[in-house]
Design a protein around this motif. Structure first.
Motif, PDB file in Angstrom:
ATOM      1  N   ARG A 134       7.773  67.217  25.859  1.00  0.00           N
ATOM      2  CA  ARG A 134       7.280  66.137  26.675  1.00  0.00           C
ATOM      3  C   ARG A 134       6.056  66.093  27.563  1.00  0.00           C
ATOM      4  O   ARG A 134       5.508  65.020  28.329  1.00  0.00           O
ATOM      5  N   GLU A 138       4.947  62.185  29.965  1.00  0.00           N
ATOM      6  CA  GLU A 138       5.106  62.676  31.321  1.00  0.00           C
ATOM      7  C   GLU A 138       3.968  62.644  31.358  1.00  0.00           C
ATOM      8  O   GLU A 138       3.944  64.343  31.945  1.00  0.00           O
ATOM      9  N   ASP A 179      10.638  74.047  27.489  1.00  0.00           N
ATOM     10  CA  ASP A 179      11.156  72.377  27.223  1.00  0.00           C
ATOM     11  C   ASP A 179      11.933  72.171  26.428  1.00  0.00           C
ATOM     12  O   ASP A 179      12.236  71.637  25.500  1.00  0.00           O
ATOM     13  N   LYS A 182      15.568  72.146  26.397  1.00  0.00           N
ATOM     14  CA  LYS A 182      16.290  71.870  28.076  1.00  0.00           C
ATOM     15  C   LYS A 182      16.959  70.539  26.991  1.00  0.00           C
ATOM     16  O   LYS A 182      17.056  70.166  27.467  1.00  0.00           O
ATOM     17  N   GLN A 183      15.114  70.361  26.346  1.00  0.00           N
ATOM     18  CA  GLN A 183      15.242  68.362  25.804  1.00  0.00           C
ATOM     19  C   GLN A 183      16.700  68.295  24.665  1.00  0.00           C
ATOM     20  O   GLN A 183      17.573  68.051  24.762  1.00  0.00           O
ATOM     21  N   GLU A 186      19.780  67.929  27.156  1.00  0.00           N
ATOM     22  CA  GLU A 186      19.988  66.493  28.143  1.00  0.00           C
ATOM     23  C   GLU A 186      20.589  65.649  27.187  1.00  0.00           C
ATOM     24  O   GLU A 186      21.174  64.855  26.708  1.00  0.00           O
ATOM     25  N   LYS A 412      13.261  61.787  32.629  1.00  0.00           N
ATOM     26  CA  LYS A 412      12.942  63.429  33.182  1.00  0.00           C
ATOM     27  C   LYS A 412      13.655  63.471  34.608  1.00  0.00           C
ATOM     28  O   LYS A 412      13.127  62.921  35.396  1.00  0.00           O
ATOM     29  N   ASN A 413      14.500  64.440  34.466  1.00  0.00           N
ATOM     30  CA  ASN A 413      15.047  64.360  36.583  1.00  0.00           C
ATOM     31  C   ASN A 413      14.971  65.278  36.466  1.00  0.00           C
ATOM     32  O   ASN A 413      14.802  67.030  36.329  1.00  0.00           O
ATOM     33  N   GLU A 414      14.060  66.217  37.601  1.00  0.00           N
ATOM     34  CA  GLU A 414      13.277  66.405  38.048  1.00  0.00           C
ATOM     35  C   GLU A 414      14.512  67.341  39.313  1.00  0.00           C
ATOM     36  O   GLU A 414      15.503  66.591  39.763  1.00  0.00           O
TER      37      GLU A 414
END
Lengths: 414, 349
Positions: A134, A138, A179, A182-183, A186, A412-414
């Motif tokens: 990402r 991003e 990363d 986690k993608q 999600e 992306k939600n931080e």
């Protein structure tokens, strides 16, 4: 005497500085376009170095066919051994001493991030980093064009297929704690939510985990009937192997990184048969659902051409014709297409403009589209967003399960 | 000639005017370097300077105190992560963050020094190796430190000056390096340095004459870790992005190799080792562009050493250079320097 030598030297310097290619863009001459690339050829990440060798063969093929508008592509690729300090050194040296017009591909998230700012500050185009991170979009960068589809999409298509086509009720995921993993998490959650479902189990896998029994126990306890694998090829082999030994045999579903079936069959010793995996291309023929095909004997004309004209003529004798090598073609295709569209009058700004103009461009990978630069919209630089699914057959061939599937970008939600 | 007559002659930093003269020349050269050489070589100089800091620190431990560490990449990582974390979360200025991160590394060094009191040789090597491997695993699990996804470095501002070029960074790294070098040189000339050497040469004898082994061994580890910590903090800003995978075993081994190849127990040795090996590490990649030889090496590599037709000869040559230095010059590069010096002193005999 001595004085006159100095004067001659001075005159020559001035002449050299004022004439020549003063008007041309850096890295472009009357006969050449200089393109840079890095990729590990040694060290633990060396297998991924095949990407750079694929691009090299691809460029040589283009040059053999006359180049692009009378210019040859000069490919400078170097071995950074997956060490970002070396990547940075190599990029700086090539950029400052030879002058690259643009950079293509480049393996690895950490090596790429080490040079991203350097390239972007100098407004040097960089096309197709070879990971689905990402970080590339991003936030989006004007001169960085992503090609490799994000793993978010893999997770959506795999989950959707498991639920709606295979009728699986309990979906679990084994994910790498970074990363990439986690993608996956999600993407899977996103699609399950749409179907009013939840993941029944999530088990993180560390890169260094060798004993997969605890993970399999956890998955078995959850009674999952389909398990997504967002881990490395090695970990996939260990998970499936341990699962078999512990009599846990759900439908395994894996990502594009494990889509090289001949390779996966050999590292799992045949256990990969029946596994469904996402793929970002490498010669899928339109509308051939249910057909069995393999990368060894490609059916797509373009892929055939690459095999005959690039691989057979310019690859080293022991080079393996596999997914990683072919990714070297796919990731460089948008750059080559944009260079063609630029015409004879080539500048970086023009290249960016032509790349932005690519709409539904298809080479050996999925559809690739960009949009004019908008710092708020990652989609303007995302490139490919579609994948398809295939099933591994006993002989390492692929059975095509779906057509290209468009995926959704999830902010992306931080 | 060079007879030392009293204690103060032994401890002084510069033993003669000639050395001060050359030192001044060196400072002048370093000050002008970024204006003489291209930007790429400034980057290389920064990279080398960071390695010099680690290796000089490591040499205090390995060369002077006779301990071994295969875990220095761990301290390096602590320095790098600590600096970035303190800057972006505690909003400390760079120099303060660097210092605190290095002190944290030093504290961990002190802790690692405790088991070292009972361990020697290969056992100590394994203990330190364990530390180096563990620390990156631990960092990889901490979400606040970016986990396995890594951390981006914040913008670098030192004393109100934004630093975003290699040249700017050079003028930050070089003074720090010189300062740490002078400190190390000074340390070896004091009571502490002599205690280190005594422990290396005969720890039991040292203890019997009153050297506090507990204090000095742990101190050697702490000081050495401090150096690695400072270097790590600077390294984070060379890359501007760090992740746990970077600080692997290979990095620790590389630091140790630089120390040994340079020459243990001297000041010039590790510096020479760090310069030579960092330079080779970055530059051997270009060996194939040397006229004639490069072509031949490429063919050689493609025919005999490489499966994929890519010339990986640089790593073979790198290995060969290491083997030859150790084989023919067991004192390392420093040994060559000693012999050259002797030769000229006694010239023409």
């Amino acid at each position: 005497m001595k004085q006159s030598i100095w004067i001659i030297f001075l005159v020559m310097t001035i002449v050299a500085a004022t004439t020549g290619n003063g008007i041309c863009e850096e890295g472009v001459t009357d006969t050449e376009i200089h393109i840079g690339q890095w990729g590990p050829q040694t060290g633990p990440a060396a297998p991924w170095g095949a990407v750079a060798r694929g691009t090299d063969a691809y460029f040589k093929m283009i040059n053999a066919n006359g180049g692009i508008h009378g210019r040859k592509l000069v490919h400078h690729f170097f071995d950074d051994a997956y060490n970002p300090a070396k990547t940075k050194a190599g990029v700086k040296q090539l950029q400052e001493q030879i002058g690259m017009f643009a950079w293509v591909s480049g393996v690895g998230t950490a090596p790429g991030l080490a040079v991203k700012d350097y390239l972007m500050e100098r407004k040097i185009p960089w096309i197709g980093p070879s990971t689905g991170s990402r970080h590339w979009v991003e936030p989006p960068q004007k001169y960085l064009f992503n090609v490799y589809p994000l793993y978010l999409g893999d997770a959506q298509v795999l989950t959707d297929y498991a639920v709606n086509e295979l009728g699986k009720k309990k979906i679990a995921i084994a994910y790498q704690n970074d990363d990439y993993g986690k993608q996956g998490l999600e993407g899977a959650r996103f699609t399950l939510e749409k179907n009013g479902m939840e993941l029944v189990e999530t088990t993180p896998v560390a890169v260094t985990d060798t004993d997969m029994k605890p993970h399999i126990m956890k998955l078995k306890k959850s009674d999952a009937d389909a398990v997504l694998l967002f881990v490395t090829p090695g970990a996939v082999a260990r998970l499936i192997g341990t699962g078999k030994a512990m009599q846990f045999n759900p439908q395994w579903l894996s990502t594009t990184t494990c889509g090289d079936f001949p390779l996966m069959m050999s590292i799992t010793k045949g256990l990969y048969e029946g596994v469904i995996s996402a793929s970002f291309g490498m010669g899928k023929v339109e509308g051939n659902i249910g057909e069995v095909q393999g990368i060894i004997e490609p059916k797509l004309d373009l892929m055939k051409k690459y095999k005959e004209e690039a691989y057979a003529k310019f690859a080293a004798e022991d080079e393996r014709w596999g997914y990683t090598f072919c990714a070297g073609f796919g990731l460089a295709e948008p750059l080559v297409e944009a260079l063609r569209r630029c015409g004879r009058d080539l500048t970086r700004e023009k290249l960016v403009k032509e790349l932005e103009g690519l709409k539904n461009f298809r080479g050996i990978m999925g559809n690739i589209s960009y949009k004019p630069f908008d710092p708020e919209d990652p989609l303007c630089r995302l490139g490919q967003q579609e994948v398809y699914l295939q099933e591994c057959m006993a002989d390492g061939q692929s059975k095509i399960l779906t057509d290209w599937k468009e995926t959704e970008y999830i902010p992306k939600n931080e | 000639m060079e007879m030392k007559r009293d204690y103060y002659e032994d401890v002084e930093l510069f033993s003669s005017g000639v050395i001060i003269f050359w030192f001044a020349i060196l400072i002048g050269f370093l000050a002008l370097y970024p204006f003489v050489f291209k930007n790429y070589y400034v980057y290389v100089a920064n990279y080398i300077a960071i390695n010099i800091i680690v290796v000089v620190g490591l040499n205090l431990l390995v060369g002077y105190t006779g301990q071994i560490s295969l875990g220095h990449a761990g301290f390096f990582a602590v320095g790098a992560y600590g600096t970035i974390f303190l800057m972006s979360h505690a909003h400390l200025p760079f120099l303060a963050a660097l210092l605190i991160a290095a002190l944290i590394a030093a504290f961990l060094g002190f802790l690692l020094g405790l088991p070292a009191l009972r361990l020697e040789g290969p056992y100590l090597a394994i203990a330190t190796l364990g530390f180096g491997l563990t620390i990156t695993q631990v960092i990889g699990k901490i979400n606040l430190l970016g986990g396995r996804q890594g951390l981006h470095a914040p913008d670098l501002i030192v004393l109100g000056q934004p630093i975003d070029t290699d040249r700017g960074f050079y003028y930050l790294v070089i003074p720090i390096t010189l300062l740490l070098l002078l400190f190390a040189r000074n340390l070896t000339k004091t009571k502490v340095g002599r205690a280190f050497v005594a422990i290396r040469d005969a720890d039991i004898a040292a203890e019997t004459i009153g050297v506090n082994i507990l204090l000095y061994k742990t101190m050697a580890f702490a000081v050495s870790a401090f150096y690695a910590g400072v270097a790590g903090g600077l390294y984070a800003f060379v890359l501007r992005f760090i992740e746990p995978e970077l600080f692997n075993l290979f990095m620790s081994i590389m630091f140790l190799t630089m120390t040994v190849v340079g020459g243990l127990g001297s000041m010039m040795g590790p510096i020479a080792g760090a310069i030579l090996l960092s330079w080779l590490d970055l530059e051997l990649r270009n060996i194939l562009s040397i006229p004639y030889i490069g072509q031949w090496l490429q063919e050689l590599s493609k025919s005999y050493f490489s499966l994929t037709g890519v010339s990986n000869i640089q790593f073979i040559i790198f290995g060969l250079i290491l083997v030859f230095i150790i084989l023919f010059e067991p004192l390392g590069l420093y040994g060559i320097w000693i012999r050259t010096k002797k030769y000229w002193k006694t010239w023409p005999f």
